[in-house]
Design a protein around this motif. Structure first.
Motif, PDB file in Angstrom:
ATOM      1  N   MET A  54      -7.798  -4.974 -36.215  1.00 11.69           N
ATOM      2  CA  MET A  54      -7.929  -3.633 -36.782  1.00 11.69           C
ATOM      3  C   MET A  54      -6.567  -2.941 -36.812  1.00 11.69           C
ATOM      4  N   GLY A  55      -5.505  -3.734 -36.720  1.00 10.15           N
ATOM      5  CA  GLY A  55      -4.165  -3.147 -36.744  1.00 10.15           C
ATOM      6  C   GLY A  55      -3.764  -2.595 -35.391  1.00 10.15           C
ATOM      7  N   ALA A  56      -2.762  -1.698 -35.395  1.00  6.55           N
ATOM      8  CA  ALA A  56      -2.168  -1.193 -34.151  1.00  6.55           C
ATOM      9  C   ALA A  56      -1.805  -2.374 -33.259  1.00  6.55           C
ATOM     10  N   LEU A  57      -1.074  -3.303 -33.830  1.00  8.49           N
ATOM     11  CA  LEU A  57      -0.825  -4.584 -33.180  1.00  8.49           C
ATOM     12  C   LEU A  57       0.057  -4.428 -31.943  1.00  8.49           C
ATOM     13  N   HIS A  58      -0.266  -5.203 -30.920  1.00  6.39           N
ATOM     14  CA  HIS A  58       0.537  -5.262 -29.696  1.00  6.39           C
ATOM     15  C   HIS A  58       0.757  -6.731 -29.353  1.00  6.39           C
ATOM     16  N   ASP A  59       1.377  -6.985 -28.209  1.00  8.16           N
ATOM     17  CA  ASP A  59       1.716  -8.364 -27.853  1.00  8.16           C
ATOM     18  C   ASP A  59       0.481  -9.254 -27.699  1.00  8.16           C
ATOM     19  N   GLY A  60      -0.668  -8.667 -27.369  1.00  6.39           N
ATOM     20  CA  GLY A  60      -1.890  -9.455 -27.297  1.00  6.39           C
ATOM     21  C   GLY A  60      -2.268 -10.025 -28.652  1.00  6.39           C
ATOM     22  N   HIS A  61      -2.224  -9.179 -29.694  1.00 10.97           N
ATOM     23  CA  HIS A  61      -2.490  -9.661 -31.047  1.00 10.97           C
ATOM     24  C   HIS A  61      -1.473 -10.731 -31.451  1.00 10.97           C
ATOM     25  N   LEU A  62      -0.209 -10.455 -31.142  1.00  8.36           N
ATOM     26  CA  LEU A  62       0.842 -11.380 -31.557  1.00  8.36           C
ATOM     27  C   LEU A  62       0.711 -12.723 -30.850  1.00  8.36           C
ATOM     28  N   SER A  63       0.167 -12.718 -29.631  1.00  8.36           N
ATOM     29  CA  SER A  63      -0.104 -13.975 -28.944  1.00  8.36           C
ATOM     30  C   SER A  63      -1.121 -14.804 -29.716  1.00  8.36           C
ATOM     31  N   LEU A  64      -2.159 -14.165 -30.244  1.00 14.10           N
ATOM     32  CA  LEU A  64      -3.148 -14.872 -31.058  1.00 14.10           C
ATOM     33  C   LEU A  64      -2.491 -15.455 -32.307  1.00 14.10           C
ATOM     34  N   TYR A 183      -9.085 -17.100 -34.166  1.00 11.52           N
ATOM     35  CA  TYR A 183      -8.551 -16.789 -32.845  1.00 11.52           C
ATOM     36  C   TYR A 183      -8.953 -15.376 -32.430  1.00 11.52           C
ATOM     37  N   PHE A 184      -9.535 -15.285 -31.212  1.00 15.65           N
ATOM     38  CA  PHE A 184      -9.978 -14.009 -30.660  1.00 15.65           C
ATOM     39  C   PHE A 184      -9.468 -13.898 -29.227  1.00 15.65           C
ATOM     40  N   GLY A 185      -9.303 -12.665 -28.767  1.00 22.28           N
ATOM     41  CA  GLY A 185      -8.778 -12.436 -27.435  1.00 22.28           C
ATOM     42  C   GLY A 185      -9.871 -12.401 -26.379  1.00 22.28           C
ATOM     43  N   GLN A 186      -9.548 -12.896 -25.186  1.00 21.49           N
ATOM     44  CA  GLN A 186     -10.488 -12.885 -24.070  1.00 21.49           C
ATOM     45  C   GLN A 186     -10.876 -11.471 -23.663  1.00 21.49           C
ATOM     46  N   LYS A 187     -10.007 -10.484 -23.894  1.00 16.73           N
ATOM     47  CA  LYS A 187     -10.315  -9.126 -23.447  1.00 16.73           C
ATOM     48  C   LYS A 187     -11.670  -8.669 -23.969  1.00 16.73           C
ATOM     49  N   ILE A 215      -8.509 -16.794 -26.624  1.00 16.66           N
ATOM     50  CA  ILE A 215      -7.178 -16.899 -26.035  1.00 16.66           C
ATOM     51  C   ILE A 215      -7.054 -15.927 -24.870  1.00 16.66           C
ATOM     52  N   ARG A 216      -6.431 -16.394 -23.813  1.00 15.04           N
ATOM     53  CA  ARG A 216      -6.313 -15.634 -22.574  1.00 15.04           C
ATOM     54  C   ARG A 216      -5.735 -14.235 -22.810  1.00 15.04           C
ATOM     55  N   THR A 217      -6.251 -13.265 -22.073  1.00 17.66           N
ATOM     56  CA  THR A 217      -5.826 -11.871 -22.187  1.00 17.66           C
ATOM     57  C   THR A 217      -4.334 -11.731 -21.885  1.00 17.66           C
ATOM     58  N   THR A 218      -3.645 -10.961 -22.707  1.00 13.94           N
ATOM     59  CA  THR A 218      -2.241 -10.629 -22.463  1.00 13.94           C
ATOM     60  C   THR A 218      -2.185  -9.351 -21.638  1.00 13.94           C
ATOM     61  N   ARG A 219      -1.406  -9.379 -20.563  1.00 10.51           N
ATOM     62  CA  ARG A 219      -1.379  -8.256 -19.614  1.00 10.51           C
ATOM     63  C   ARG A 219       0.039  -7.719 -19.434  1.00 10.51           C
ATOM     64  N   LEU A 225      -2.427  -4.555 -16.343  1.00 11.76           N
ATOM     65  CA  LEU A 225      -3.287  -3.880 -17.309  1.00 11.76           C
ATOM     66  C   LEU A 225      -3.422  -4.717 -18.582  1.00 11.76           C
ATOM     67  N   ALA A 226      -4.661  -4.921 -19.036  1.00 11.50           N
ATOM     68  CA  ALA A 226      -4.890  -5.649 -20.283  1.00 11.50           C
ATOM     69  C   ALA A 226      -4.351  -4.836 -21.455  1.00 11.50           C
ATOM     70  N   LEU A 227      -3.575  -5.477 -22.317  1.00 15.32           N
ATOM     71  CA  LEU A 227      -3.042  -4.775 -23.478  1.00 15.32           C
ATOM     72  C   LEU A 227      -4.175  -4.452 -24.447  1.00 15.32           C
ATOM     73  N   SER A 228      -4.139  -3.244 -24.982  1.00 18.92           N
ATOM     74  CA  SER A 228      -5.180  -2.763 -25.886  1.00 18.92           C
ATOM     75  C   SER A 228      -4.589  -1.706 -26.799  1.00 18.92           C
ATOM     76  N   SER A 229      -5.052  -1.666 -28.031  1.00 13.89           N
ATOM     77  CA  SER A 229      -4.598  -0.619 -28.956  1.00 13.89           C
ATOM     78  C   SER A 229      -4.943   0.767 -28.427  1.00 13.89           C
ATOM     79  N   ARG A 230      -6.051   0.872 -27.699  1.00  4.91           N
ATOM     80  CA  ARG A 230      -6.470   2.176 -27.187  1.00  4.91           C
ATOM     81  C   ARG A 230      -5.624   2.647 -25.994  1.00  4.91           C
ATOM     82  N   ASN A 231      -4.783   1.769 -25.441  1.00  2.00           N
ATOM     83  CA  ASN A 231      -3.872   2.224 -24.389  1.00  2.00           C
ATOM     84  C   ASN A 231      -2.938   3.311 -24.898  1.00  2.00           C
ATOM     85  N   ALA A 232      -2.756   3.352 -26.230  1.00  5.22           N
ATOM     86  CA  ALA A 232      -1.892   4.382 -26.816  1.00  5.22           C
ATOM     87  C   ALA A 232      -2.440   5.780 -26.602  1.00  5.22           C
TER      88      ALA A 232
END
Length: 345
Positions: A54-64, A183-187, A215-219, A225-232
């Motif tokens: 859904m956009g707002a990409l972070h390192d978790g998305h980029l890992s996927l 590819y989907f994130g474990q979070k 794919i394993r959660t990026t922290r 802390l699990a990376l999330s777009s909503r952390n913003a």
């Protein structure tokens, strides 16, 4: 690559007609334009990896995306904020939208010797919902997808229409993109497990359940802390309290590994969250637990209170939770005793 020039011509045409942003990665805004590209990939027997976002990409998305780039001839990233998975009171209007930054991050993956995605699928709402869409489920018209049994527990208790919206939009995206691998994130573990069931139940060929990779959660390397777009959404003070959920899950995991039953493990986790709540009061930060639970990953039904590691007989167990920090709801999970059949290594 035989069809590189047609891709770029399509991208230029669409940029003119749809006022799409400039990008080194071809952007497709219509199903018909994307399908023309996909037919060429089929013809050339090229594999296509897919990362829906859904956009707002972070390192978790980029890992996927990196996992997909490493395993496929082509990688497609979709960016679509899906109205159907937001309830009327939720944050559809304020969900972070950072398209220029997202495209820059995807392009930067090329680096000196890397690769970037072959295409970005960027559809407008009318393209994805030709019959229209409203967030009010009772007023919706048209075709929707539900996965019974996996949609109601866990996240489904707090967000009862969420998985219906997710299952619908991902079915559409799989039908459009026709990915060899997805590819989907474990979070979002319940979402990922539900989608594996969906592709199996609907007998999809692209992807098959075995080719839907979790794919394993990026922290955050410091706090966990699990990376999330909503952390913003989090203020600096709230960000300091947000890792409490992961700490609570780890406390429950340690207790589980030592032989404690579910009831005892949850007490350990609740103690961590209660401490975070009290500490948050000093910073005027509201910390409130939503739930922490142990689930069977195949059914996503909660385990009995007396269940423990030995009673599971070596089978994987999902330990998941959610909490509020201020007005932001965070989720996280751990998969216990996983042998690699759930989360990719």
């Amino acid at each position: 690559m035989r069809f590189a020039s047609p891709i770029l011509r399509l991208a230029r045409t669409m940029s003119t007609s749809e006022a799409l942003p400039k990008s080194d990665i071809p952007i497709f805004a219509t199903v018909s334009a994307y399908r023309e590209w996909r037919e060429a990939a089929f013809h050339d027997r090229k594999s296509v990896g897919f990362v829906p976002t859904m956009g707002a990409l972070h390192d978790g998305h980029l890992s996927l995306v990196k996992h997909s780039l490493a395993a496929n001839d082509h990688t497609v990233v979709s960016i679509f904020v899906n109205p159907a998975q937001f309830a009327p009171h939720e944050d559809l209007a304020t969900y972070p939208r950072t398209l220029p930054e997202d495209l820059a991050a995807l392009t930067a993956l090329a680096g000196p010797a890397g690769r970037m995605p072959s295409a970005v699928f960027l559809p407008p709402v009318r393209e994805m919902y030709p019959s229209g869409i409203t967030q009010d489920v009772s007023a919706q018209r048209g075709t929707f997808v539900e996965v019974k049994g996996l949609s109601e527990p866990g996240e489904g208790r707090t967000r009862p229409t969420f998985f219906r919206g997710v299952a619908t939009v991902v079915t559409k995206l799989f039908n459009i993109v026709q990915p060899t691998n997805a590819y989907f994130g474990q979070k979002d573990i319940q979402q990922a497990m539900l989608l594996r069931r969906l592709v199996g139940d609907l007998l999809l060929a692209n992807p098959t359940p075995e080719r839907l990779h979790i794919i394993r959660t990026t922290r955050d390397l410091t706090s966990g802390l699990a990376l999330s777009s909503r952390n913003a959404y989090l203020s600096p003070a709230e960000l300091g309290r947000a890792p409490a959920l992961y700490a609570a899950l780890r406390a429950a995991e340690d207790a589980w590994a030592s032989g404690a039953n579910k009831h005892e493990c949850l007490k350990r986790a609740e103690a961590v969250l209660e401490e975070a709540r009290l500490l948050g009061q000093k910073d005027a930060v509201t910390v409130k637990s939503d739930y922490i639970e142990f689930f069977d990953p195949s059914s996503f039904q909660a385990l009995d209170e007396a269940a423990d590691r030995s009673s599971r007989g070596g089978l994987p167990t999902v330990l998941t939770g959610a909490m509020w920090v201020g007005k932001t709801r965070l989720i996280d999970n751990l998969v216990l005793d996983d042998d690699g059949t759930i989360v990719g290594r």
